[in-house]
Design a protein around this motif. Structure first.
Motif, mmCIF file in Angstrom:
data_model
loop_
_atom_site.group_PDB
_atom_site.id
_atom_site.type_symbol
_atom_site.label_atom_id
_atom_site.label_comp_id
_atom_site.label_asym_id
_atom_site.label_seq_id
_atom_site.Cartn_x
_atom_site.Cartn_y
_atom_site.Cartn_z
ATOM 1 N N GLU A 149 5.337 -6.018 -3.663
ATOM 2 C CA GLU A 149 6.755 -5.813 -3.984
ATOM 3 C C GLU A 149 7.407 -4.840 -3.010
ATOM 4 N N PHE A 150 6.643 -3.874 -2.526
ATOM 5 C CA PHE A 150 7.183 -2.881 -1.604
ATOM 6 C C PHE A 150 7.177 -3.349 -0.151
ATOM 7 N N SER A 151 6.550 -4.482 0.126
ATOM 8 C CA SER A 151 6.455 -4.946 1.506
ATOM 9 C C SER A 151 7.780 -5.553 1.958
ATOM 10 N N ILE A 152 8.411 -4.935 2.942
ATOM 11 C CA ILE A 152 9.700 -5.408 3.437
ATOM 12 C C ILE A 152 9.543 -6.725 4.193
ATOM 13 N N ASP A 153 8.548 -6.798 5.071
ATOM 14 C CA ASP A 153 8.326 -8.030 5.838
ATOM 15 C C ASP A 153 6.881 -8.128 6.316
ATOM 16 N N GLU A 163 3.180 1.340 5.502
ATOM 17 C CA GLU A 163 2.012 2.171 5.238
ATOM 18 C C GLU A 163 1.922 2.444 3.745
ATOM 19 N N ASN A 164 0.746 2.789 3.295
ATOM 20 C CA ASN A 164 0.500 2.989 1.868
ATOM 21 C C ASN A 164 0.837 4.421 1.457
ATOM 22 N N THR A 165 2.112 4.739 1.456
ATOM 23 C CA THR A 165 2.551 6.087 1.126
ATOM 24 C C THR A 165 3.773 6.044 0.219
ATOM 25 N N GLU A 166 4.012 7.152 -0.476
ATOM 26 C CA GLU A 166 5.214 7.275 -1.290
ATOM 27 C C GLU A 166 6.453 7.263 -0.401
ATOM 28 N N THR A 167 6.336 7.774 0.826
ATOM 29 C CA THR A 167 7.459 7.774 1.757
ATOM 30 C C THR A 167 7.893 6.349 2.082
ATOM 31 N N TYR A 168 6.916 5.451 2.302
ATOM 32 C CA TYR A 168 7.259 4.062 2.580
ATOM 33 C C TYR A 168 7.932 3.423 1.365
ATOM 34 N N LYS A 169 7.468 3.751 0.179
ATOM 35 C CA LYS A 169 8.107 3.214 -1.024
ATOM 36 C C LYS A 169 9.570 3.605 -1.095
ATOM 37 N N LEU A 199 2.477 1.372 -15.202
ATOM 38 C CA LEU A 199 2.800 2.362 -14.171
ATOM 39 C C LEU A 199 2.547 1.813 -12.781
ATOM 40 N N ASP A 200 3.196 2.442 -11.820
ATOM 41 C CA ASP A 200 3.071 2.086 -10.408
ATOM 42 C C ASP A 200 1.898 2.852 -9.796
ATOM 43 N N ASP A 201 0.812 2.102 -9.521
ATOM 44 C CA ASP A 201 -0.318 2.696 -8.782
ATOM 45 C C ASP A 201 -0.658 1.791 -7.608
ATOM 46 N N VAL A 202 0.371 1.220 -6.960
ATOM 47 C CA VAL A 202 0.174 0.082 -6.065
ATOM 48 C C VAL A 202 -0.664 0.387 -4.830
ATOM 49 N N TYR A 203 -0.837 1.670 -4.520
ATOM 50 C CA TYR A 203 -1.731 2.035 -3.415
ATOM 51 C C TYR A 203 -2.985 2.728 -3.934
ATOM 52 N N GLY A 262 -10.088 1.846 1.513
ATOM 53 C CA GLY A 262 -8.805 1.473 0.936
ATOM 54 C C GLY A 262 -8.480 2.173 -0.366
ATOM 55 N N ASP A 263 -8.044 1.388 -1.361
ATOM 56 C CA ASP A 263 -7.630 1.942 -2.647
ATOM 57 C C ASP A 263 -8.768 2.690 -3.341
ATOM 58 N N TYR A 264 -9.982 2.155 -3.234
ATOM 59 C CA TYR A 264 -11.126 2.794 -3.893
ATOM 60 C C TYR A 264 -11.389 4.169 -3.283
ATOM 61 N N LYS A 265 -11.320 4.245 -1.976
ATOM 62 C CA LYS A 265 -11.509 5.533 -1.311
ATOM 63 C C LYS A 265 -10.389 6.502 -1.693
#
Length: 325
Positions: A149-153, A163-169, A199-203, A262-265
């Motif tokens: 959902e957060f992926s622009i393109d 990138e997988n950050t709150e800033t990118y969101k 809740l949003d835990d998408v990364y 990734g997410d697990y790490k």
């Protein structure tokens, strides 16, 4: 954000007020593609798993849990990148994602009491995909968003860098909040005496604010079902995911192949998330976790009182019907 709703009002709203597309208005699935099981039952192609969660309710109810539909639409007037994504990603997911979603919603209308979708309803952001969100998601469908959902393109333009950050969101957080009819960060919805928290835990990680909100919900002293896109990964879930994505044989299992990434790490290294997981394992009100993201169906015991259910991808017609008793 907190809502209370019973089943009668739920279905009255979704079929009358258009909160999601009224499933009774959908065409018969055989009309979509009559060559698929033309002489079989309408739901032959649905790959459904089933689970029972014992809470001690006076009145049982069911939830159809689906995730990862990955809709890939773009209008002709949208830019070249969106057109390229429409072609390549539709091919990637088989081109029948919306068909699978409609089958799932029709099944829910006839067999389940509620619907939970745990993210990646769309594959990337486009006007057409957002219109599909508005068509299928309403105020009374319990859901959360996913990383797509957060992926622009899909990172093609590189501006901004994906990138997988709150800033990118933050680049599209407000836009998504306008499109989705629920609080995309954190929402509580009490259904038949059970608190469904999304809740949003998408990364893979959660924020201190989300943790604080969750602990406030605990004060209600009612059973909790946590719904989110990325599971709280364990070694068992990670190995199942790696065997699927990396084409590993069970005989290949060793520490080198299954080192967390990734997410697990992130869940192992982010202090807030790590502490929240440890807290949840001791919270007796937590009765289940529903998640997706991995595109595989797997489950395991998360804590003494809660089992975690990861559902396979909806674009492959997967889902899980959960009976709460």
């Amino acid at each position: 954000m907190s809502n209370n709703i019973d089943r009668r009002n739920f279905f009255k709203r979704i079929t009358g007020a258009g909160a999601i597309l009224a499933v009774s208005q959908l065409p018969a699935m055989a009309e979509d593609n009559p060559s698929v099981f033309p002489k079989r039952g309408q739901y032959e192609r649905l790959a459904l798993a089933f689970a029972t969660i014992e809470i001690g309710l006076k009145k049982p109810f069911t939830v159809l849990h689906i995730s990862d539909t990955h809709l890939t639409a773009a209008y002709p007037h949208e830019n070249e990148i969106k057109q390229r994504l429409k072609e390549s990603r539709t091919q990637c997911f088989g081109g029948r994602q919306e068909e699978a979603l409609r089958d799932s919603l029709t099944w829910a209308k006839e067999h389940a009491d509620y619907i939970v979708h745990t993210g990646d309803l769309i594959d990337w952001q486009s006007e057409a995909n957002f219109d599909l969100v508005r068509r299928y998601f309403g105020k009374d469908i319990c859901g959360c968003i996913g990383n797509h959902e957060f992926s622009i393109d899909m990172g093609i333009s590189k501006n901004p860098k994906q990138e997988n950050t709150e800033t990118y969101k933050d680049y599209t957080r407000d836009l998504l909040q306008k499109v989705y009819p629920f609080d995309i960060s954190f929402q509580s919805q009490v259904i038949n005496g059970v608190n469904f928290i999304t809740l949003d835990d998408v990364y893979g990680t959660v924020t201190p604010h989300q943790v604080a909100l969750f602990k406030e919900e605990v004060k209600k002293n009612i059973p909790i079902v946590l719904c989110m896109h990325v599971p709280f990964t364990t070694d068992q879930i990670w190995r199942a995911s790696q065997r699927f994505w990396e084409n590993k044989f069970a005989s290949d299992i060793n520490d080198e192949n299954y080192t967390p990434t990734g997410d697990y790490k992130a869940q192992k290294t982010d202090a807030t998330t790590r502490d929240f997981i440890a807290y949840l394992k001791k919270e007796p009100l937590l009765k289940a976790i529903l998640s997706g993201h991995l595109h595989v169906t797997v489950e395991e015991q998360f804590s003494p009182t809660a089992r975690q259910y990861v559902v396979g991808s909806n674009f492959l017609f997967h889902g899980r019907e959960v009976l709460f008793v």
